[in-house]
Scaffold this active site. Structure first.
Site, short mmCIF file in Angstrom:
data_model
loop_
_atom_site.label_atom_id
_atom_site.label_comp_id
_atom_site.label_asym_id
_atom_site.label_seq_id
_atom_site.Cartn_x
_atom_site.Cartn_y
_atom_site.Cartn_z
N TYR A 1 -5.42 4.70 -27.70
CA TYR A 1 -5.77 5.21 -28.70
C TYR A 1 -7.45 4.79 -29.09
O TYR A 1 -8.04 5.91 -29.41
CB TYR A 1 -4.97 4.78 -29.91
CG TYR A 1 -5.49 5.04 -31.36
CD1 TYR A 1 -5.84 6.42 -31.90
CD2 TYR A 1 -6.18 4.21 -32.37
CE1 TYR A 1 -6.53 6.64 -33.01
CE2 TYR A 1 -6.92 4.26 -33.42
CZ TYR A 1 -7.02 5.65 -33.80
OH TYR A 1 -7.48 5.94 -35.12
N SER B 1 -12.84 2.66 -42.97
CA SER B 1 -12.52 4.16 -42.73
C SER B 1 -11.38 4.57 -43.80
O SER B 1 -10.69 4.00 -44.21
CB SER B 1 -11.62 4.41 -41.35
OG SER B 1 -11.08 5.41 -41.26
N GLN C 1 -16.17 5.16 -45.54
CA GLN C 1 -16.22 6.34 -44.87
C GLN C 1 -15.23 7.38 -45.68
O GLN C 1 -14.11 7.08 -45.60
CB GLN C 1 -16.01 6.14 -43.44
CG GLN C 1 -15.76 7.45 -42.52
CD GLN C 1 -14.33 7.77 -42.57
OE1 GLN C 1 -13.31 7.21 -42.20
NE2 GLN C 1 -14.33 9.32 -42.36
N TYR D 1 -13.28 11.13 -45.37
CA TYR D 1 -12.96 12.34 -45.06
C TYR D 1 -12.65 13.36 -46.04
O TYR D 1 -11.72 12.80 -46.96
CB TYR D 1 -11.51 12.22 -44.09
CG TYR D 1 -11.98 11.72 -42.69
CD1 TYR D 1 -12.59 12.27 -41.77
CD2 TYR D 1 -11.14 10.58 -42.12
CE1 TYR D 1 -12.95 11.96 -40.40
CE2 TYR D 1 -11.31 10.20 -40.75
CZ TYR D 1 -12.22 10.68 -40.19
OH TYR D 1 -12.15 10.23 -38.74
N THR E 1 -18.15 11.57 -43.19
CA THR E 1 -17.73 12.20 -41.86
C THR E 1 -17.84 13.69 -41.60
O THR E 1 -16.67 14.23 -42.22
CB THR E 1 -16.81 11.47 -41.04
OG1 THR E 1 -16.93 10.14 -41.02
CG2 THR E 1 -16.58 11.85 -39.69
N ARG F 1 -6.30 14.00 -27.72
CA ARG F 1 -6.24 13.02 -26.83
C ARG F 1 -5.09 13.18 -26.00
O ARG F 1 -4.25 12.67 -26.74
CB ARG F 1 -6.96 11.67 -27.52
CG ARG F 1 -8.05 11.77 -28.29
CD ARG F 1 -8.54 10.24 -28.99
NE ARG F 1 -7.73 10.06 -29.92
CZ ARG F 1 -7.78 10.50 -31.32
NH1 ARG F 1 -8.81 11.17 -31.66
NH2 ARG F 1 -6.90 9.99 -32.12
N LYS G 1 -22.12 11.62 -41.29
CA LYS G 1 -22.09 10.95 -39.98
C LYS G 1 -21.49 12.18 -38.86
O LYS G 1 -20.37 12.70 -39.48
CB LYS G 1 -21.15 9.81 -39.68
CG LYS G 1 -20.59 9.56 -38.27
CD LYS G 1 -19.88 8.13 -38.73
CE LYS G 1 -19.09 7.82 -37.29
NZ LYS G 1 -17.84 8.59 -37.24
N HIS H 1 -18.69 11.25 -32.48
CA HIS H 1 -17.31 10.68 -32.76
C HIS H 1 -16.75 9.87 -31.60
O HIS H 1 -15.61 9.96 -31.32
CB HIS H 1 -16.25 11.94 -33.16
CG HIS H 1 -15.35 11.28 -34.29
ND1 HIS H 1 -15.55 11.74 -35.50
CD2 HIS H 1 -14.38 10.47 -34.39
CE1 HIS H 1 -14.65 11.23 -36.31
NE2 HIS H 1 -13.82 10.32 -35.41
N ARG I 1 -14.62 11.66 -29.02
CA ARG I 1 -13.38 12.14 -29.50
C ARG I 1 -13.09 13.58 -30.19
O ARG I 1 -12.03 13.95 -30.31
CB ARG I 1 -12.89 11.02 -30.38
CG ARG I 1 -12.69 9.72 -29.72
CD ARG I 1 -12.52 8.84 -30.75
NE ARG I 1 -11.38 8.35 -31.62
CZ ARG I 1 -10.36 7.74 -30.79
NH1 ARG I 1 -10.70 7.10 -29.77
NH2 ARG I 1 -9.36 7.52 -31.50
C1 LIG Z 1 -10.25 4.37 -32.35
C2 LIG Z 1 -11.26 5.14 -33.09
C3 LIG Z 1 -10.98 5.30 -34.51
C4 LIG Z 1 -12.16 6.02 -35.16
N1 LIG Z 1 -11.75 6.48 -36.41
C5 LIG Z 1 -12.68 7.11 -37.19
C6 LIG Z 1 -12.68 7.40 -38.62
O1 LIG Z 1 -11.49 6.99 -39.02
N2 LIG Z 1 -13.55 7.91 -39.24
C7 LIG Z 1 -14.53 7.86 -38.64
O2 LIG Z 1 -15.85 8.79 -39.31
N3 LIG Z 1 -15.02 7.75 -37.49
C8 LIG Z 1 -14.08 7.27 -36.57
N4 LIG Z 1 -14.36 7.17 -35.18
C9 LIG Z 1 -15.62 7.28 -34.51
C10 LIG Z 1 -16.39 5.72 -34.66
O3 LIG Z 1 -16.94 5.75 -36.22
C11 LIG Z 1 -17.74 6.03 -33.93
O4 LIG Z 1 -18.30 7.21 -34.18
C12 LIG Z 1 -17.66 5.98 -32.34
O5 LIG Z 1 -16.35 5.03 -32.15
C13 LIG Z 1 -18.98 5.41 -31.73
O6 LIG Z 1 -18.65 5.44 -30.47
P1 LIG Z 1 -18.46 3.89 -29.43
O7 LIG Z 1 -16.74 3.83 -29.80
O8 LIG Z 1 -18.45 4.45 -28.39
O9 LIG Z 1 -19.28 2.91 -30.16
C14 LIG Z 1 -13.28 6.40 -34.69
C15 LIG Z 1 -13.51 6.07 -33.26
C16 LIG Z 1 -12.62 5.25 -32.48
C17 LIG Z 1 -12.92 4.70 -30.90
#
Ligand SMILES: Cc1cc2nc3c(=O)[nH]c(=O)nc-3n(C[C@H](O)[C@H](O)[C@H](O)COP(=O)(O)O)c2cc1C
Length: 379
Positions: free
Chosen positions: A25, A107, A128, A130, A156, A165, A252, A276, A279
């Protein structure tokens, strides 16, 4: 933790300790993972310029993020289900960040709630948000973040629909979750993780449980969330949120110059150049490719933060050199959390800080404010 010498070591340790469905995940990106991979590849392609015989004995990684001092230009990014990487994961990560003197962002989709984290740490953290269809719930969340004295609201803006995914579907990380026999066998082989989760405060979405028609189990809450992504989301909603939140606002998920210009008009204190973590829109440019034109367009009127692919102090230096004020770390600290809880997150931060300090020395700069394009090699 001393033998964990780089983020990759923490990643390998997390892979051994965290059940596969939760590790995947974190690892995964959307669809073909082109943007996920581009985040890393494009950062690595930025070469640093070695300089020699400069007195770097008095140098500091200290920085200012949103007007607050920090020990390095880094914050921990919001990560959903952090508390499934390690029991009470959000509290542990927040404590590690605060001990290291950098910001932590909780989050909306966390396991520990805003109130749980606020009660367990000494200093304010970021929250953060949503935006869900249920605007009453959104308003209540903003009020809860204010009551918990959160020091910034990070909105976000790149998730009004969900990028797919593949690995999550194959692993049963779906809505509702589909636990398969192999998940149980895998969990049985990770007793330390299971014990930590069993002892943790919560095992469901802490910010939602009990706040939505009394629902509190993972299945019903995840179904509620799935129906709550709002495709009508627009700049009007950002205005509405800005009117409710009196503190600092961060937007963001900005990857485009036009959007960055509009973001400035909202009065937000900062924006985060982010896809993100690869993702959401697969095929979008890497964050590091998107950063320079955004800094050029709006860098003097808003703080430009950066995330996507940061796995080392060298990466932080690359982003700062291309105009970011600070970086957010997602996966890098999550690997630390999975590998060793609070000590693992502390180690992830320490590794990146030491790497940044050494890279500063070897590029001949003594302060974060001196890191600019001159540290990039023209090759
Ligand atoms: C497992 C996972 C869960 C995430 N959940 C959120 C989230 O709940 N809210 C959000 O704004 N970004 C979320 N993100 C994005 C991260 O805040 C961030 O933008 C991203 O991980 C940055 O890239 P990096 O993992 O390569 O450092 C998530 C990323 C990952 C890997």
């Amino acid at each position: 933790m001393r033998t964990m010498t780089c983020i990759e070591d923490l990643r390998q340790a997390a892979r051994r300790q965290v059940p596969r469905a939760f590790f995947d995940y974190v690892e995964s990106g959307s669809y073909a993972e082109q943007t996920l991979n581009a985040n890393r590849a494009d950062l690595e392609a930025v070469k640093l310029r070695q300089r020699i015989l400069v007195d770097v004995s008095h140098r500091s990684t200290r920085a200012t993020i949103l007007g607050e001092p920090a020990s390095l230009p880094l914050a921990l990014a919001p990560v959903g289900l952090c508390g499934m990487q390690h029991g009470d994961g959000e509290i542990l990560a927040c404590r590690a960040a605060q001990e290291a003197d950098i910001p932590f962002c909780l989050s909306t989709m966390s396991i520990c709630s805003i109130e749980d984290v606020a009660a367990a740490v000494d200093k304010p953290f970021w929250f953060q948000l949503y935006v869900m269809k249920d605007r009453g719930f959104v308003r209540a969340l903003i009020e809860r973040a204010a009551a918990a004295k959160c020091s910034a609201l990070l909105l976000t803006v790149d998730l009004q629909v969900l990028g797919q995914r593949h690995r999550d579907i194959k692993n049963g990380m779906t809505i509702p979750p589909e636990l398969r026999i192999r998940n149980f066998i895998d969990i049985a082989s990770k007793p330390r993780w299971a014990l930590g989760i069993a002892r943790a405060k919560r095992r469901t979405f802490g910010n939602l449980a009990g706040h939505i028609g009394g629902m509190d189990d993972v299945n019903s809450l995840s179904q509620w969330v799935a129906g709550q992504f709002d495709e009508t989301l627009s700049w009007k909603d950002v205005e509405w949120i800005a009117s409710l939140w009196r503190g600092k606002l961060i937007l963001k998920g900005i990857l485009d110059v036009e959007d960055a210009r509009t973001a400035v008009k909202t009065g937000a204190a900062a924006l985060v150049v982010s896809n993100h973590g690869g993702r959401q829109l697969d095929g979008a440019p890497s964050s590091i490719a998107a950063l320079p034109p955004i800094v050029e367009a709006v860098g003097s009127s808003i703080e430009v933060l950066f995330d996507g692919g940061v796995r080392s102090g060298q990466d932080i230096m690359r982003a700062i050199a291309l105009g970011a004020r600070a970086c957010l770390s997602g996966r890098a600290y999550i690997y630390g959390l999975g590998a060793g809880g609070q000590a693992g997150v502390a180690r992830a931060i320490e590794i990146m800080k030491n790497e940044l300090s050494v890279s500063m020395a070897l590029t001949g700069v003594t302060g974060i404010d001196k890191i600019d394009r001159s540290v990039i090699a023209a090759v």
